[in-house]
Design a protein around this motif. Structure first.
Motif, PDB file in Angstrom:
ATOM      1  N   ALA A 241       0.900  -1.000  -0.125  1.00 11.99           N
ATOM      2  CA  ALA A 241       0.490  -0.104  -0.187  1.00 11.99           C
ATOM      3  C   ALA A 241       1.072   1.120  -0.195  1.00 11.99           C
ATOM      4  CB  ALA A 241      -1.183  -0.016   0.709  1.00 11.99           C
ATOM      5  N   ILE A 242       1.761   1.372   1.067  1.00 12.95           N
ATOM      6  CA  ILE A 242       2.729   2.804   0.673  1.00 12.95           C
ATOM      7  C   ILE A 242       3.687   2.751  -0.266  1.00 12.95           C
ATOM      8  CG2 ILE A 242       4.793   3.681   2.382  1.00 12.95           C
ATOM      9  CD1 ILE A 242       1.428   3.634   3.098  1.00 12.95           C
ATOM     10  N   GLY A 243       3.539   1.742  -0.889  1.00 11.48           N
ATOM     11  CA  GLY A 243       4.881   1.252  -2.043  1.00 11.48           C
ATOM     12  C   GLY A 243       4.126   2.038  -2.953  1.00 11.48           C
ATOM     13  N   LYS A 244       2.529   1.678  -3.260  1.00 14.51           N
ATOM     14  CA  LYS A 244       1.769   2.131  -4.720  1.00 14.51           C
ATOM     15  C   LYS A 244       1.479   3.497  -4.110  1.00 14.51           C
ATOM     16  CE  LYS A 244      -0.839  -1.978  -5.413  1.00 14.51           C
ATOM     17  NZ  LYS A 244      -2.304  -2.384  -5.275  1.00 14.51           N
ATOM     18  N   PHE A 245       1.822   4.453  -2.943  1.00 21.66           N
ATOM     19  CA  PHE A 245       0.700   5.747  -2.633  1.00 21.66           C
ATOM     20  C   PHE A 245       2.141   6.649  -2.652  1.00 21.66           C
ATOM     21  CE2 PHE A 245       1.115   8.859  -0.140  1.00 21.66           C
ATOM     22  CZ  PHE A 245      -0.319   9.492  -0.362  1.00 21.66           C
TER      23      PHE A 245
ATOM     24  N   ARG B 250      -6.014  -3.704  16.659  1.00 20.59           N
ATOM     25  CA  ARG B 250      -6.749  -4.337  15.516  1.00 20.59           C
ATOM     26  C   ARG B 250      -7.250  -3.149  14.783  1.00 20.59           C
ATOM     27  NH1 ARG B 250     -11.240  -6.339  17.271  1.00 20.59           N
ATOM     28  NH2 ARG B 250     -11.893  -8.111  15.802  1.00 20.59           N
ATOM     29  N   VAL B 251      -6.756  -3.324  13.184  1.00 21.59           N
ATOM     30  CA  VAL B 251      -6.963  -2.146  12.810  1.00 21.59           C
ATOM     31  C   VAL B 251      -7.920  -2.637  11.267  1.00 21.59           C
ATOM     32  CG1 VAL B 251      -5.297  -0.736  13.346  1.00 21.59           C
ATOM     33  CG2 VAL B 251      -5.394  -2.486  11.335  1.00 21.59           C
ATOM     34  N   ASN B 252      -9.124  -1.414  10.946  1.00 22.36           N
ATOM     35  CA  ASN B 252      -9.791  -1.698   9.509  1.00 22.36           C
ATOM     36  C   ASN B 252      -9.001  -0.032   9.201  1.00 22.36           C
ATOM     37  OD1 ASN B 252     -11.010  -2.938   7.146  1.00 22.36           O
ATOM     38  ND2 ASN B 252     -12.597  -3.462   9.618  1.00 22.36           N
ATOM     39  N   PHE B 253     -10.029   0.064   7.823  1.00 18.21           N
ATOM     40  CA  PHE B 253      -9.853   0.949   7.277  1.00 18.21           C
ATOM     41  C   PHE B 253     -11.176   1.882   6.670  1.00 18.21           C
ATOM     42  CE2 PHE B 253      -5.808  -0.180   7.269  1.00 18.21           C
ATOM     43  CZ  PHE B 253      -4.763   0.445   7.451  1.00 18.21           C
ATOM     44  N   VAL B 254     -11.637   3.030   6.605  1.00 19.31           N
ATOM     45  CA  VAL B 254     -12.575   3.452   5.329  1.00 19.31           C
ATOM     46  C   VAL B 254     -11.768   3.248   4.022  1.00 19.31           C
ATOM     47  CG1 VAL B 254     -14.372   5.018   5.332  1.00 19.31           C
ATOM     48  CG2 VAL B 254     -13.654   3.953   7.120  1.00 19.31           C
TER      49      VAL B 254
HETATM   50  C1  V0V Z   1      -5.512   5.824  -2.393  1.00 22.34           C
HETATM   51  N1  V0V Z   1      -5.746   6.306  -3.009  1.00 22.34           N
HETATM   52  C2  V0V Z   1      -6.216   7.081  -2.110  1.00 22.34           C
HETATM   53  C3  V0V Z   1      -5.182   7.351  -1.054  1.00 22.34           C
HETATM   54  N2  V0V Z   1      -4.795   5.774  -1.477  1.00 22.34           N
HETATM   55  N3  V0V Z   1      -6.493   8.313  -1.414  1.00 22.34           N
HETATM   56  C4  V0V Z   1      -6.442   9.180  -0.480  1.00 22.34           C
HETATM   57  N4  V0V Z   1      -5.806   8.220   0.684  1.00 22.34           N
HETATM   58  C5  V0V Z   1      -5.049   7.069   0.145  1.00 22.34           C
HETATM   59  N5  V0V Z   1      -4.009   7.225   1.304  1.00 22.34           N
HETATM   60  C6  V0V Z   1      -7.040   6.866  -4.181  1.00 22.34           C
HETATM   61  C7  V0V Z   1      -5.838   6.887  -4.565  1.00 22.34           C
HETATM   62  O1  V0V Z   1      -5.855   8.139  -5.694  1.00 22.34           O
HETATM   63  C8  V0V Z   1      -7.467   6.166  -6.263  1.00 22.34           C
HETATM   64  O2  V0V Z   1      -7.810   7.220  -6.923  1.00 22.34           O
HETATM   65  C9  V0V Z   1      -8.482   5.800  -5.627  1.00 22.34           C
HETATM   66  O3  V0V Z   1      -7.743   5.741  -3.808  1.00 22.34           O
HETATM   67  C10 V0V Z   1      -8.048   4.007  -5.579  1.00 22.34           C
HETATM   68  O4  V0V Z   1      -7.051   3.687  -5.364  1.00 22.34           O
HETATM   69  P1  V0V Z   1      -5.896   2.230  -6.281  1.00 22.34           P
HETATM   70  O5  V0V Z   1      -4.473   3.284  -6.645  1.00 22.34           O
HETATM   71  O6  V0V Z   1      -6.880   2.246  -7.182  1.00 22.34           O
HETATM   72  O7  V0V Z   1      -5.874   1.627  -5.143  1.00 22.34           O
HETATM   73  P2  V0V Z   1      -4.256   1.539  -4.403  1.00 22.34           P
HETATM   74  O8  V0V Z   1      -4.167   0.161  -4.550  1.00 22.34           O
HETATM   75  O9  V0V Z   1      -3.867   2.483  -4.133  1.00 22.34           O
HETATM   76  O10 V0V Z   1      -5.183   0.897  -2.622  1.00 22.34           O
HETATM   77  C11 V0V Z   1      -5.577   1.842  -2.241  1.00 22.34           C
HETATM   78  C12 V0V Z   1      -5.190   1.671  -0.542  1.00 22.34           C
HETATM   79  C13 V0V Z   1      -4.663   1.155  -0.506  1.00 22.34           C
HETATM   80  C14 V0V Z   1      -6.484   2.660   0.071  1.00 22.34           C
HETATM   81  C15 V0V Z   1      -7.028   0.534  -1.257  1.00 22.34           C
HETATM   82  O11 V0V Z   1      -3.551   2.025   0.692  1.00 22.34           O
HETATM   83  C16 V0V Z   1      -4.424   0.547   1.476  1.00 22.34           C
HETATM   84  O12 V0V Z   1      -5.569  -0.803   1.474  1.00 22.34           O
HETATM   85  N6  V0V Z   1      -4.488   0.838   2.671  1.00 22.34           N
HETATM   86  C17 V0V Z   1      -4.879  -0.052   3.202  1.00 22.34           C
HETATM   87  C18 V0V Z   1      -3.370  -0.084   4.295  1.00 22.34           C
HETATM   88  C19 V0V Z   1      -2.426   0.490   4.544  1.00 22.34           C
HETATM   89  O13 V0V Z   1      -2.275   2.328   3.928  1.00 22.34           O
HETATM   90  N7  V0V Z   1      -1.381  -0.128   4.962  1.00 22.34           N
HETATM   91  C20 V0V Z   1      -0.217   0.629   4.906  1.00 22.34           C
HETATM   92  C21 V0V Z   1      -0.212   1.806   6.252  1.00 22.34           C
HETATM   93  P3  V0V Z   1      -8.304   7.917  -8.014  1.00 22.34           P
HETATM   94  O14 V0V Z   1      -6.693   7.801  -8.603  1.00 22.34           O
HETATM   95  O15 V0V Z   1      -8.917   6.747  -8.227  1.00 22.34           O
HETATM   96  O16 V0V Z   1      -8.830   9.329  -8.011  1.00 22.34           O
HETATM   97  S1  V0V Z   1      -0.075   0.435   7.796  1.00 22.34           S
HETATM   98  C22 V0V Z   1      -0.905   0.949   9.005  1.00 22.34           C
HETATM   99  O17 V0V Z   1      -1.780   2.049   8.900  1.00 22.34           O
HETATM  100  C23 V0V Z   1      -1.067   0.416  10.229  1.00 22.34           C
HETATM  101  C24 V0V Z   1      -0.206  -0.800  10.725  1.00 22.34           C
HETATM  102  C25 V0V Z   1      -1.110   0.811  11.394  1.00 22.34           C
HETATM  103  O18 V0V Z   1      -1.900   2.285  11.185  1.00 22.34           O
HETATM  104  O19 V0V Z   1      -1.891   0.070  12.774  1.00 22.34           O
END
Ligand code: V0V
Length: 144
Positions: free
Chosen positions: A69-73, A118-122
């Motif tokens: 997720a972070i790599g793609k971001f 324990r975490v989930n995301f919107v």
């Molecule tokens: C993507 N988008 C975002 C975003 N990431 N918008 C705001 N904030 C973000 N962080 C937008 C992106 O620009 C697209 O918009 C749309 O959402 C769909 O994105 P995508 O490129 O198709 O999807 P991906 O493959 O980049 O996935 C995005 C998601 C992914 C959010 C689904 O990052 C994810 O599963 N995140 C949850 C897990 C995570 O973030 N883990 C790392 C932290 P357009 O272009 O369509 O308009 S771990 C953590 O926080 C921990 C361990 C903790 O706190 O305890």
């Protein structure tokens, strides 16, 4: 059901460099560091000195893999704010309540977060463009 702003997460390419930047420029200190293989991150929780307890922390998130997720971001948006995390007392109940209101949660079941929370995301598209994390702290770790 939100009890506090738990942390704000920043995507960074290099964790050690980012920790040093925040120490040198803002005086923040490392409260905790860990690797979360499932999430594909190496992360650090930072806080202002002398504020250990219930303060909001800054979470620096560096990717373990390009396809995480972070790599793609980072490849899409570059370094910067990636998430806003609300603390809740029951992540399953909070997720159910939000689903009921029509928001998409990213996980069916909560996953393991920092310090055995324990975490989930919107989904960011359902929360005004903000990736909102819900964090239920581990029971043996009152602050985080
Ligand atoms: C993507 N988008 C975002 C975003 N990431 N918008 C705001 N904030 C973000 N962080 C937008 C992106 O620009 C697209 O918009 C749309 O959402 C769909 O994105 P995508 O490129 O198709 O999807 P991906 O493959 O980049 O996935 C995005 C998601 C992914 C959010 C689904 O990052 C994810 O599963 N995140 C949850 C897990 C995570 O973030 N883990 C790392 C932290 P357009 O272009 O369509 O308009 S771990 C953590 O926080 C921990 C361990 C903790 O706190 O305890």
């Amino acid at each position: 059901f939100v009890t506090a702003i738990d942390h704000v997460g920043i995507a960074v390419p290099d964790l050690d460099a980012a920790i040093e930047f925040h120490r040198a420029h803002f005086g923040l200190e490392v409260a905790h560091e860990e690797v979360n293989e499932e999430q594909g991150v190496r992360e650090a929780m930072l806080r202002a000195p002398g504020t250990a307890g219930t303060e909001t922390q800054i979470q620096l998130l560096a990717p373990l893999r390009d396809d995480s997720a972070i790599g793609k971001f980072l490849s899409k948006s570059g370094p910067g704010l990636q998430q806003l995390a609300y603390r809740v007392s029951d992540v399953d109940a909070a997720a159910a309540a939000l689903r009921e209101k029509g928001l998409r949660m990213l996980y069916e079941e909560a996953k393991r977060g920092t310090s055995n929370s324990r975490v989930n995301f919107v989904h960011p598209k359902d929360a005004g463009g903000v990736l909102v994390e819900l964090v239920e702290p581990a029971k043996d770790n009152a602050a985080h």
